[in-house]
Design an enzyme around this catalytic site. Structure first.
Site, PDB file in Angstrom:
ATOM      1  N   HIS A 186       0.591   4.037  -2.899  1.00 20.72           N
ATOM      2  CA  HIS A 186       0.199   5.415  -2.626  1.00 20.72           C
ATOM      3  C   HIS A 186       1.317   6.406  -2.938  1.00 20.72           C
ATOM      4  O   HIS A 186       1.041   7.549  -3.302  1.00 20.72           O
ATOM      5  CB  HIS A 186      -0.248   5.563  -1.175  1.00 20.72           C
ATOM      6  CG  HIS A 186      -1.631   5.050  -0.923  1.00 20.72           C
ATOM      7  ND1 HIS A 186      -2.530   5.694  -0.097  1.00 20.72           N
ATOM      8  CD2 HIS A 186      -2.276   3.963  -1.396  1.00 20.72           C
ATOM      9  CE1 HIS A 186      -3.673   5.019  -0.086  1.00 20.72           C
ATOM     10  NE2 HIS A 186      -3.530   3.952  -0.855  1.00 20.72           N
ATOM     11  N   ARG A 225       0.830  -1.208   0.000  1.00 25.99           N
ATOM     12  CA  ARG A 225       0.000   0.000   0.000  1.00 25.99           C
ATOM     13  C   ARG A 225       0.867   1.260   0.000  1.00 25.99           C
ATOM     14  O   ARG A 225       0.542   2.246  -0.677  1.00 25.99           O
ATOM     15  CB  ARG A 225      -0.927  -0.021   1.220  1.00 25.99           C
ATOM     16  CG  ARG A 225      -1.847   1.196   1.316  1.00 25.99           C
ATOM     17  CD  ARG A 225      -2.875   1.047   2.432  1.00 25.99           C
ATOM     18  NE  ARG A 225      -3.629   2.283   2.604  1.00 25.99           N
ATOM     19  CZ  ARG A 225      -3.627   3.025   3.704  1.00 25.99           C
ATOM     20  NH1 ARG A 225      -2.908   2.646   4.765  1.00 25.99           N
ATOM     21  NH2 ARG A 225      -4.328   4.130   3.779  1.00 25.99           N
ATOM     22  N   HIS A 230      -5.984  -5.911  -3.830  1.00 29.61           N
ATOM     23  CA  HIS A 230      -6.847  -6.161  -2.671  1.00 29.61           C
ATOM     24  C   HIS A 230      -6.847  -7.630  -2.268  1.00 29.61           C
ATOM     25  O   HIS A 230      -7.528  -7.999  -1.311  1.00 29.61           O
ATOM     26  CB  HIS A 230      -8.269  -5.680  -2.961  1.00 29.61           C
ATOM     27  CG  HIS A 230      -8.395  -4.192  -2.958  1.00 29.61           C
ATOM     28  ND1 HIS A 230      -9.546  -3.537  -3.356  1.00 29.61           N
ATOM     29  CD2 HIS A 230      -7.514  -3.220  -2.607  1.00 29.61           C
ATOM     30  CE1 HIS A 230      -9.364  -2.221  -3.244  1.00 29.61           C
ATOM     31  NE2 HIS A 230      -8.137  -2.018  -2.795  1.00 29.61           N
ATOM     32  N   TRP A 273     -10.464  -8.581   2.452  1.00 31.84           N
ATOM     33  CA  TRP A 273     -11.147  -8.969   1.218  1.00 31.84           C
ATOM     34  C   TRP A 273     -11.177 -10.489   1.037  1.00 31.84           C
ATOM     35  O   TRP A 273     -12.122 -11.023   0.473  1.00 31.84           O
ATOM     36  CB  TRP A 273     -10.448  -8.352   0.013  1.00 31.84           C
ATOM     37  CG  TRP A 273     -10.593  -6.879  -0.147  1.00 31.84           C
ATOM     38  CD1 TRP A 273     -11.567  -6.215  -0.842  1.00 31.84           C
ATOM     39  CD2 TRP A 273      -9.717  -5.858   0.386  1.00 31.84           C
ATOM     40  NE1 TRP A 273     -11.357  -4.857  -0.773  1.00 31.84           N
ATOM     41  CE2 TRP A 273     -10.230  -4.610  -0.037  1.00 31.84           C
ATOM     42  CE3 TRP A 273      -8.562  -5.889   1.155  1.00 31.84           C
ATOM     43  CZ2 TRP A 273      -9.612  -3.407   0.298  1.00 31.84           C
ATOM     44  CZ3 TRP A 273      -7.945  -4.684   1.492  1.00 31.84           C
ATOM     45  CH2 TRP A 273      -8.475  -3.461   1.067  1.00 31.84           C
TER      46      TRP A 273
END
Length: 331
Positions: A53, A49, A181, A197
């Protein structure tokens, strides 16, 4: 040890690191992934992540944003609500910065994401080093992208096309990137959403797409206590204990974001969901290519692979000073 220089000129700008130096960093990243007291026992998902990002702020039209510069070190970018919780990922990597102080945060963060995906069972992500860290000069600070460029999980298909299209991704690439995910989970105190998820959020696979389709009619819209809406699915209890749980133990429910569900309702997106659910190898190949593309957004290289962005040419391989080992939400 700093990157080896190819010149005797002591005034030369810091050169880019050698493959051997980067291999040492890769080994250090792999050694820290096991974190038994954090989330599901691995730092890998949050490092993915962080890489995502750090690069996902790119804007193709203005050629601004992206992973070069590691702008998340500054409150202007790091304080974007979409980056909540990433202080934990950055702190995980600080011991590596201590051991290899020559590496830039921009390279460290992106390399950590690539290494994590492969270490968690995913494809090998092509990656090249050479990113610099922005300094405190007015010119460098002006290169930090504005907030609001990252995806909002509460939105739908139009939002995904707007955000990813701004970066230069097509529909297939949007769905492939959504496959990240497969890893990690959401936290109410970070994204506002809650849950994971897939059943095994520390193993990269195509399970995310398979679950989207297999449970399509069972995904139930729910509103959390904070007012945020998401979709949840709870499996029926397995009295035989075949799932490895003791009798009567309830599995944690799975969740999907509104943006995840839009991959089913949009016919073009859905076609790629179905493709990746059926063909793991195709998903892995497409994901490796598009994640590598994401990490390179805004990076310009010469024929030898050296980064030739203006900031890099002016400062060389500029590694920012080490930051705190303690997670800090406010930068």
């Amino acid at each position: 040890m700093p990157p080896a220089s190819t010149t005797d000129d002591t005034s030369a700008k810091p050169p880019q690191p050698t493959p051997a130096q980067l291999d040492a960093v890769r080994a250090s990243i792999r050694s820290l992934l096991h974190q038994p007291t954090y989330d599901d026992g691995s730092a890998g998902p949050v490092l993915v992540r962080l890489a995502w990002h750090s690069a996902g702020t790119y804007d193709l039209a203005s050629n601004t944003g992206g992973s070069n510069g590691a702008g998340m070190r500054y409150e202007a970018e790091g304080g974007d609500p979409a980056n909540a919780g990433l202080q934990h990922a950055r702190a995980f990597l600080e011991p590596i910065k201590s051991s290899h102080p020559w590496i830039t945060y921009a390279d460290l963060w992106t390399l950590a994401g690539a290494v994590s995906i492969e270490a968690l069972g995913g494809p090998k992500i092509p990656w090249q080093g050479g990113r610099t860290d922005f300094g405190d000069t007015e010119a460098e600070q002006a290169l930090i992208p504005p907030r609001g460029r990252l995806p909002d999980g509460a939105q739908g298909a139009a939002h995904l096309r707007a955000v990813f299209g701004r970066m230069g991704f097509d529909d297939r690439e949007i769905v492939a990137l959504s496959g990240a995910h497969n890893l990690g989970r959401c936290h109410v105190d970070r994204s506002g959403f809650e849950g994971k998820w897939v059943r095994n959020p520390t193993r990269f696979s195509n399970q995310y797409f398979r679950l989207l389709l297999a449970n399509e009619k069972e995904w139930r819209r729910t509103t959390l206590e904070n007012g945020v809406e998401q979709f949840v699915y709870e499996e029926a209890e397995d009295e035989s204990g075949a799932d490895g749980n003791s009798e009567g133990e309830k599995e944690e429910r799975l969740m999907m974001l509104p943006t995840d569900m839009s991959l089913l309702s949009d016919p073009v997106f859905r076609r790629w969901v179905e493709t990746y659910a059926e063909d793991k190898d195709r998903f892995f190949a497409d994901f490796a290519a598009v994640f590598a593309k994401l990490l390179e957004l805004g990076i310009r290289r010469d024929a030898q692979g050296n980064v030739v962005n203006q900031a890099n040419v002016q400062t060389g391989y500029q590694s920012a000073p080490k930051k705190s080992d303690v997670p800090q939400a406010k930068l």
